[in-house]
Motif scaffolding. Sequence first.
Motif, PDB file in Angstrom:
ATOM      1  N   TRP A  64       0.945  -1.181   0.021  1.00 45.19           N
ATOM      2  CA  TRP A  64      -0.121   0.087   0.076  1.00 45.19           C
ATOM      3  C   TRP A  64       0.878   1.115  -0.203  1.00 45.19           C
ATOM      4  N   LYS A  65       1.997   1.044   0.545  1.00 45.77           N
ATOM      5  CA  LYS A  65       2.998   2.389   0.630  1.00 45.77           C
ATOM      6  C   LYS A  65       3.288   2.899  -0.941  1.00 45.77           C
ATOM      7  N   LYS A  66       3.254   1.986  -1.986  1.00 47.84           N
ATOM      8  CA  LYS A  66       3.423   2.582  -3.209  1.00 47.84           C
ATOM      9  C   LYS A  66       2.589   3.607  -3.452  1.00 47.84           C
ATOM     10  N   LEU A  67       1.311   3.807  -2.914  1.00 50.78           N
ATOM     11  CA  LEU A  67       0.364   4.837  -3.253  1.00 50.78           C
ATOM     12  C   LEU A  67       0.805   6.010  -2.970  1.00 50.78           C
ATOM     13  N   SER A 124       1.682  -3.769 -10.582  1.00 47.45           N
ATOM     14  CA  SER A 124       2.510  -2.567 -10.453  1.00 47.45           C
ATOM     15  C   SER A 124       4.171  -2.617 -10.111  1.00 47.45           C
ATOM     16  N   LEU A 138      -4.408   8.998  -4.200  1.00 49.25           N
ATOM     17  CA  LEU A 138      -4.075   8.727  -2.743  1.00 49.25           C
ATOM     18  C   LEU A 138      -4.949   9.614  -2.100  1.00 49.25           C
ATOM     19  N   PHE A 141      -7.698   7.275  -1.290  1.00 45.70           N
ATOM     20  CA  PHE A 141      -7.254   6.093  -0.115  1.00 45.70           C
ATOM     21  C   PHE A 141      -7.393   6.710   1.112  1.00 45.70           C
ATOM     22  N   GLN A 149      -9.533  -0.900   1.878  1.00 42.41           N
ATOM     23  CA  GLN A 149      -8.909  -2.404   2.330  1.00 42.41           C
ATOM     24  C   GLN A 149      -9.589  -3.432   2.355  1.00 42.41           C
ATOM     25  N   ASN A 154      -4.936  -5.612  -2.809  1.00 42.31           N
ATOM     26  CA  ASN A 154      -3.979  -4.945  -2.510  1.00 42.31           C
ATOM     27  C   ASN A 154      -3.979  -3.428  -3.426  1.00 42.31           C
ATOM     28  N   GLU A 155      -2.878  -2.843  -3.201  1.00 37.81           N
ATOM     29  CA  GLU A 155      -2.833  -1.496  -3.762  1.00 37.81           C
ATOM     30  C   GLU A 155      -3.004  -1.464  -5.460  1.00 37.81           C
ATOM     31  N   GLN A 156      -2.472  -2.574  -6.108  1.00 30.50           N
ATOM     32  CA  GLN A 156      -2.463  -2.663  -7.470  1.00 30.50           C
ATOM     33  C   GLN A 156      -3.911  -2.687  -8.074  1.00 30.50           C
ATOM     34  N   LEU A 159      -5.830   0.669  -7.387  1.00 30.36           N
ATOM     35  CA  LEU A 159      -5.175   1.402  -8.169  1.00 30.36           C
ATOM     36  C   LEU A 159      -5.692   1.493  -9.665  1.00 30.36           C
TER      37      LEU A 159
END
Length: 240
Positions: A64-67, A124, A138, A141, A149, A154-156, A159
């Motif tokens: 999730w930090k990738k966001l 991603s 972001l 989110f 969540q 997951n984040e991808q 996204l």
Amino acid sequence: MKWGAKYGPEYVNRLYGMVRRHLTGDFNFVCLTDDGHGIRPEVRCLPIPPLNLHLKPGQRDGAWKKLTTFEADLHGLRGTALFLDLDVVVVGSLDGFFTQPGEFLIIHDYPRFWRFGERIVGNSSVYRFELGAHADVLAHFRGHMAEVQREYRNEQEFLSRFLHRQGRLAYWPAAWCPSFKYHCIPAWPTNWWKPPFVPPDARIVIFHGEVNPPDALAGRRNKRFAHIEPALWVGEAWKA
């Protein structure tokens, strides 16, 4: 992006070396990290913006930090950014990743036989965007963290679907970013004597799941009854 202890500075240093060998002209190489120790001086290390995830006890933060790459102002950085996971192996020219048409480009996630319906989700490991252009990803989110969540694995997935609804999602040509475990390992039983190979037109080989570059180089799999021969080309490509 590097956080925690899973990947050491050698992953960053090797990634920089591969990019330098395969990208024409000048570029800025940035690592968002919580620990810049041991990272080569050509890499600009900057802190990962806080995400303040609401995690349950024992729950991992995943990717999730990738966001946070979508901050409206990411440390004052400007221009076109190509995000690369630390454990990819670059085997071909990267120039096309900066000229391929599209507002937001990502790997079209690899198909699996049990999936049904339209395949939208991207992987991603490699994505391109204009810095500051997708701050709404972001912001949404952060404003709906628990809901997002619950709805997305997951984040991808989040996204991809967020940008797909906006009509901004596009994918790299399929041959550019093959999966090591799906596209590079010879079919059974030839995998017992034939080594993994680089598919035609590959530019970045993606390592996801049970095999990382050191495992591929050594001929290791973490999967029971699975086997690979050493992928010696990884050693030739994956170096600083």
